[in-house]
Every structure is written in structure tokens, then in C-alpha cells.
Design a protein around this motif. Sequence first.
Motif, short mmCIF file in Angstrom:
data_model
loop_
_atom_site.label_atom_id
_atom_site.label_comp_id
_atom_site.label_asym_id
_atom_site.label_seq_id
_atom_site.Cartn_x
_atom_site.Cartn_y
_atom_site.Cartn_z
N THR A 59 0.93 -1.22 0.03
CA THR A 59 0.07 0.10 -0.05
C THR A 59 0.89 1.29 -0.03
OG1 THR A 59 -0.36 0.03 2.39
CG2 THR A 59 -2.03 -1.18 1.33
N SER A 60 1.93 1.34 -0.95
CA SER A 60 2.68 2.46 -0.97
C SER A 60 2.68 2.96 -2.22
CB SER A 60 4.17 1.83 -0.65
OG SER A 60 4.84 1.14 -1.44
N PHE A 61 3.12 4.09 -2.40
CA PHE A 61 3.36 4.87 -3.58
C PHE A 61 4.34 6.09 -3.54
CE2 PHE A 61 1.96 6.21 -7.74
CZ PHE A 61 1.69 7.41 -7.87
N HIS A 62 5.61 5.49 -3.30
CA HIS A 62 6.86 6.27 -3.04
C HIS A 62 7.22 7.22 -4.27
CE1 HIS A 62 6.56 4.46 0.80
NE2 HIS A 62 7.33 3.54 0.46
N LEU A 63 7.75 8.53 -3.76
CA LEU A 63 8.39 9.26 -5.15
C LEU A 63 9.81 9.32 -4.94
CD1 LEU A 63 7.41 11.59 -7.10
CD2 LEU A 63 7.92 13.15 -5.14
N THR A 64 10.39 9.21 -6.25
CA THR A 64 11.83 9.01 -6.40
C THR A 64 12.35 9.99 -7.54
OG1 THR A 64 11.63 7.20 -7.81
CG2 THR A 64 11.99 6.68 -5.40
N LYS A 65 13.63 10.25 -7.24
CA LYS A 65 14.29 10.99 -8.34
C LYS A 65 15.62 10.78 -8.29
CE LYS A 65 15.11 15.70 -10.79
NZ LYS A 65 14.75 16.95 -10.69
N PRO A 66 16.45 10.16 -9.25
CA PRO A 66 17.85 9.56 -9.37
C PRO A 66 18.73 10.54 -8.80
CG PRO A 66 16.82 9.09 -11.34
CD PRO A 66 15.80 9.90 -10.65
N SER A 67 18.39 11.95 -9.33
CA SER A 67 19.36 12.76 -9.05
C SER A 67 18.94 14.20 -8.64
CB SER A 67 20.52 13.13 -10.27
OG SER A 67 21.43 13.99 -9.92
N ALA A 68 18.95 14.75 -7.30
CA ALA A 68 18.46 15.73 -6.97
C ALA A 68 19.11 17.05 -7.39
CB ALA A 68 18.45 15.84 -5.41
N HIS A 69 18.29 18.18 -7.73
CA HIS A 69 18.84 19.43 -8.15
C HIS A 69 18.26 20.60 -7.15
CE1 HIS A 69 19.33 22.77 -10.74
NE2 HIS A 69 19.81 22.17 -11.64
N MET A 70 18.81 21.55 -6.94
CA MET A 70 18.59 22.76 -6.18
C MET A 70 17.19 23.35 -6.58
SD MET A 70 21.06 23.00 -4.10
CE MET A 70 20.53 24.54 -3.52
N ARG A 71 16.73 23.25 -7.72
CA ARG A 71 15.23 23.49 -7.96
C ARG A 71 14.13 22.65 -7.32
NH1 ARG A 71 17.17 22.15 -13.33
NH2 ARG A 71 16.48 20.30 -13.92
N ASP A 72 14.70 21.46 -6.97
CA ASP A 72 13.55 20.36 -6.41
C ASP A 72 13.42 20.87 -4.86
OD1 ASP A 72 15.47 17.91 -8.05
OD2 ASP A 72 13.70 19.11 -8.83
N ALA A 73 13.86 21.71 -4.20
CA ALA A 73 13.58 22.21 -2.95
C ALA A 73 12.01 22.68 -2.96
CB ALA A 73 14.50 23.22 -2.31
N ALA A 74 11.30 21.87 -2.32
CA ALA A 74 9.61 22.46 -2.26
C ALA A 74 9.07 21.43 -1.32
CB ALA A 74 9.00 22.44 -3.61
N GLU A 75 7.86 21.52 -1.04
CA GLU A 75 7.02 20.76 -0.33
C GLU A 75 6.17 19.77 -1.19
OE1 GLU A 75 4.89 22.56 2.88
OE2 GLU A 75 4.82 20.67 3.89
N TYR A 76 6.15 18.57 -1.01
CA TYR A 76 5.56 17.36 -1.68
C TYR A 76 4.31 16.70 -0.95
CZ TYR A 76 9.48 18.18 -4.82
OH TYR A 76 10.46 18.70 -5.67
N PHE A 77 3.27 16.80 -1.48
CA PHE A 77 2.08 16.29 -1.05
C PHE A 77 1.78 15.00 -1.82
CE2 PHE A 77 1.00 19.26 2.29
CZ PHE A 77 1.70 20.51 1.69
N CYS A 78 1.29 13.78 -1.12
CA CYS A 78 0.87 12.73 -1.65
C CYS A 78 -0.65 12.83 -1.37
CB CYS A 78 1.42 11.32 -1.04
SG CYS A 78 0.73 9.81 -1.57
N ALA A 79 -1.48 12.31 -2.38
CA ALA A 79 -3.07 12.66 -2.32
C ALA A 79 -3.44 11.00 -2.71
CB ALA A 79 -3.47 13.60 -2.88
N VAL A 80 -4.77 10.70 -2.16
CA VAL A 80 -5.52 9.51 -2.58
C VAL A 80 -6.80 9.98 -2.95
CG1 VAL A 80 -6.28 8.88 -0.33
CG2 VAL A 80 -6.12 7.11 -2.05
#
Lengths: 115, 112
Positions: A72-93
Amino acid sequence: AQSVTQLGSHVSVSEGALVLLRCNYSSSVPPYLFWYVQYPNQGLQLLLKYTSAATLVKGINGFEAEFKKSETSFHLTKPSAHMRDAAEYFCAVSDPNFGNEKLTFGTGTRLTIIP
Amino acid sequence: DGGITQSPKYLFRKEGQNVTLSCEQNLNHDAMYWYRQDPGQGLRLIYYSQIVNDFQKGDIAEGYSVSREKKESFPLTVTSAQKNPTAFYLCASTAFLTGELFFGEGSRLTVL
């Protein structure tokens, strides 16, 4: 009722490192699942969504997520982080009882990128 | 460009006053939503409307009111009955059965 749990309210990764943001959901029927991103003082923007097609979903800005029914998972991934990725992330169902038009959001994970 | 417009972006209110937040969309979406966002609590649903002249309470509707007289518009009134109105308010809309929400830029309400 649907619910979403995001593990870790704050996550820090070094620039170029793997990003992993965790999301577990609870739903009595197969739901739609979403990841949204929010930059400071702005609205939310859709990153990607799962709608019962392919279990590995690719989104914008190099992000992807894998639907794992057994976990029952839906994990978010990105192989290589960039400075512009700094933010807040929300999962929703979504709630299929409302035609998938009613979303329940997690409490969010703030991602910090270390130069 | 199509999108959702919220106004005002920042609003200050004295205790005991009602205030109305505007939300307009030109996406031709049927459903519209109001969410409240507080630090560490994610987004909580206040009201939603799936068709004109009809709307339903969300999880935290007390102290709020809405109307849906036109498909494009879904204003939210924060009444004096709302005990803790200082928050960031987000309006959203979606096309039928897609589940994908489109958000406005938000309105930040501060009660002085």
C-alpha cells in the motif's frame, strides 16, 4: 475512508543524490494516487498520478513513483536531486465513492537540497 | 491561458469581520474545491461543489460558507464564527472523473 501517511515531514538530500519521499495509503477499493509539489506561497502543481494502468508512473521534472499494492505504498523518487527540487511535496489519494473527485492529502514532506 | 485565479493574494481582517475570497476558473471544469492549509497539517477540505447551485461540506466546514451560482465561480466566505481563520486558502477545480486537481495561487488570510 481513504487516508494517506507521509513518513518524514522534512527530508534533506545532497545535490545529485537520490530523492526518496515515502507515501502509504489506506483505501478499501483501488484508488487513484497523486503526488503534488508546492513552492513557497504558491498553489500545488501535479507531478504525477496513478490511475490503475502501469504501476511505474513517470512525471514531470524527472520524478517517478511506483504503485505497490502489497505494501500500500506510492513512494516518489528522483535519481539525482537538483537545487530547484527544494519544495514541499504532497501525496494524495482519491475517493472512488465520489467518482475520484474528492482527494485526501497527506501532511506533506518538505524537501531541502544541500549544495 | 486557462487557469484558476484567486484574489486577493493577501488579506488582513479584524476579529469579528466576515471576509470573502474569490475563485474563478476558465477551464470549464465542473467540480470546484476549497482547501485550507496550515503548517504541518497538509490540506484540509472545507467545501466542494460538483455542479452549479449545489455544494457539500468537507471535513472542516464550520465557520465557512460558499455559493456556486456560476460554473466559473466558487467564492468562499470566512465568517466571524470561524475560531482560527488565519491560514493559507487554496481553491482548486477538476474535470469530471479525472481526479486531477488544478490549483490557484492561494490566498493568505491573517486575522489581526
